[in-house]
Design an enzyme around this catalytic site. Structure first.
Site, PDB file in Angstrom:
ATOM      1  N   LYS A   1      52.614  31.194   3.074  1.00 49.09           N
ATOM      2  CA  LYS A   1      53.776  31.166   2.359  1.00 49.09           C
ATOM      3  C   LYS A   1      54.153  30.841   0.888  1.00 49.09           C
ATOM      4  CE  LYS A   1      55.834  29.683   6.883  1.00 49.09           C
ATOM      5  NZ  LYS A   1      57.215  29.090   7.729  1.00 49.09           N
TER       6      LYS A   1
ATOM      7  N   TYR B   1      62.109  37.622  10.505  1.00 45.34           N
ATOM      8  CA  TYR B   1      62.350  36.461  11.236  1.00 45.34           C
ATOM      9  C   TYR B   1      63.675  36.528  12.165  1.00 45.34           C
ATOM     10  CZ  TYR B   1      59.223  33.206   8.999  1.00 45.34           C
ATOM     11  OH  TYR B   1      57.880  32.823   8.672  1.00 45.34           O
TER      12      TYR B   1
ATOM     13  N   ASN C   1      56.452  24.783   4.850  1.00 47.07           N
ATOM     14  CA  ASN C   1      55.347  24.253   5.664  1.00 47.07           C
ATOM     15  C   ASN C   1      53.979  25.445   5.596  1.00 47.07           C
ATOM     16  OD1 ASN C   1      56.137  26.345   7.349  1.00 47.07           O
ATOM     17  ND2 ASN C   1      56.217  25.611   9.256  1.00 47.07           N
TER      18      ASN C   1
ATOM     19  N   HIS D   1      52.631  30.516   8.185  1.00 48.58           N
ATOM     20  CA  HIS D   1      53.250  30.976   9.507  1.00 48.58           C
ATOM     21  C   HIS D   1      52.164  31.649  10.591  1.00 48.58           C
ATOM     22  CE1 HIS D   1      55.570  33.364  12.737  1.00 48.58           C
ATOM     23  NE2 HIS D   1      54.749  34.240  12.188  1.00 48.58           N
TER      24      HIS D   1
ATOM     25  N   GLU E   1      54.059  41.628  14.738  1.00 42.58           N
ATOM     26  CA  GLU E   1      54.244  41.170  13.326  1.00 42.58           C
ATOM     27  C   GLU E   1      53.253  41.816  12.762  1.00 42.58           C
ATOM     28  OE1 GLU E   1      55.798  36.413  14.707  1.00 42.58           O
ATOM     29  OE2 GLU E   1      53.894  36.689  13.874  1.00 42.58           O
TER      30      GLU E   1
HETATM   31  P1  CMP Z   1      57.210  29.692  11.281  1.00 43.04           P
HETATM   32  O1  CMP Z   1      56.106  29.518  12.156  1.00 43.04           O
HETATM   33  O2  CMP Z   1      57.019  30.546   9.872  1.00 43.04           O
HETATM   34  O3  CMP Z   1      58.766  30.211  12.077  1.00 43.04           O
HETATM   35  C1  CMP Z   1      59.918  29.883  11.779  1.00 43.04           C
HETATM   36  C2  CMP Z   1      60.156  28.834  10.872  1.00 43.04           C
HETATM   37  O4  CMP Z   1      61.173  28.332  10.770  1.00 43.04           O
HETATM   38  C3  CMP Z   1      59.065  27.788  10.775  1.00 43.04           C
HETATM   39  O5  CMP Z   1      57.721  28.299  10.885  1.00 43.04           O
HETATM   40  C4  CMP Z   1      59.400  26.853   9.887  1.00 43.04           C
HETATM   41  O6  CMP Z   1      59.105  26.628   8.493  1.00 43.04           O
HETATM   42  C5  CMP Z   1      61.328  27.153   9.918  1.00 43.04           C
HETATM   43  N1  CMP Z   1      61.956  26.080  10.396  1.00 43.04           N
HETATM   44  C6  CMP Z   1      61.820  25.485  11.610  1.00 43.04           C
HETATM   45  N2  CMP Z   1      62.575  24.433  11.700  1.00 43.04           N
HETATM   46  C7  CMP Z   1      63.265  24.392  10.619  1.00 43.04           C
HETATM   47  C8  CMP Z   1      64.223  23.469   9.815  1.00 43.04           C
HETATM   48  N3  CMP Z   1      64.837  22.476  10.697  1.00 43.04           N
HETATM   49  N4  CMP Z   1      64.643  23.813   8.741  1.00 43.04           N
HETATM   50  C9  CMP Z   1      64.042  24.526   7.805  1.00 43.04           C
HETATM   51  N5  CMP Z   1      63.154  25.202   8.501  1.00 43.04           N
HETATM   52  C10 CMP Z   1      62.751  25.254   9.512  1.00 43.04           C
END
Ligand code: CMP
Length: 139
Positions: free
Chosen positions: A10, A50, A113, A116, A127
């Site tokens: 990311k 998403y 984070n 993904h 995906e």
């Molecule tokens: P990802 O696996 O990319 O799939 C959906 C994403 O939403 C997840 O990782 C997080 O990075 C993001 N996400 C989940 N919960 C929250 C939250 N409370 N606030 C912001 N982003 C979120």
């Protein structure tokens, strides 16, 4: 069985020059990077990717973030790759991620984070098809 999963490094991670360190985690754990490209999504493209999260309160923030800088889209291949990759990544929230996982070491917050990974084989297939043509995947 040998399986493929989809992965994204990311924008928070590409910004901090962590692509190589994250790829080393995949390779050290036995996953093979069989396709990879660096791209900068528009917010609309991030929104399409998403779309399953469209009703979530964080959807707009998530799409904004995923379009905030370059990402690395990847196909990872290996034994039980979907589950294996989720183990290597660690929990979505870095506060809950086990020591040694990518998110424990590198993630900044639950939103930013670093990676993904597909949550199921069916999602992985969708995906991968969203980002890659068959000829771009070299096993
Ligand atoms: P990802 O696996 O990319 O799939 C959906 C994403 O939403 C997840 O990782 C997080 O990075 C993001 N996400 C989940 N919960 C929250 C939250 N409370 N606030 C912001 N982003 C979120």
């Amino acid at each position: 069985a040998i399986q493929r999963t989809f992965s994204i490094i990311k924008p928070d991670a590409t910004r901090r020059n962590l692509t190589g360190k994250i790829n080393a985690k995949f390779e050290e754990a036995g996953l093979r990077i069989v396709a990879q490209k660096r791209i900068h999504l528009t917010k609309a493209q991030a929104g399409q990717f998403y779309i399953v999260h469209a009703a979530r309160p964080f959807y707009d923030e998530l799409c904004e973030f995923m379009a905030s800088g370059p990402i690395i889209a990847q196909v990872l291949e290996g034994e039980n790759a979907v589950v294996r990759n989720r183990e290597i990544m660690g929990a979505t929230n870095p506060k809950d991620a086990a020591a040694g996982t990518i998110r424990a070491e590198f993630a900044e917050s639950v939103g930013e984070n670093s990676v993904h990974g597909s949550d199921a084989p069916e999602a992985a297939a969708e995906e991968i098809a969203f980002f890659f043509a068959g000829l771009e995947i070299v096993g």
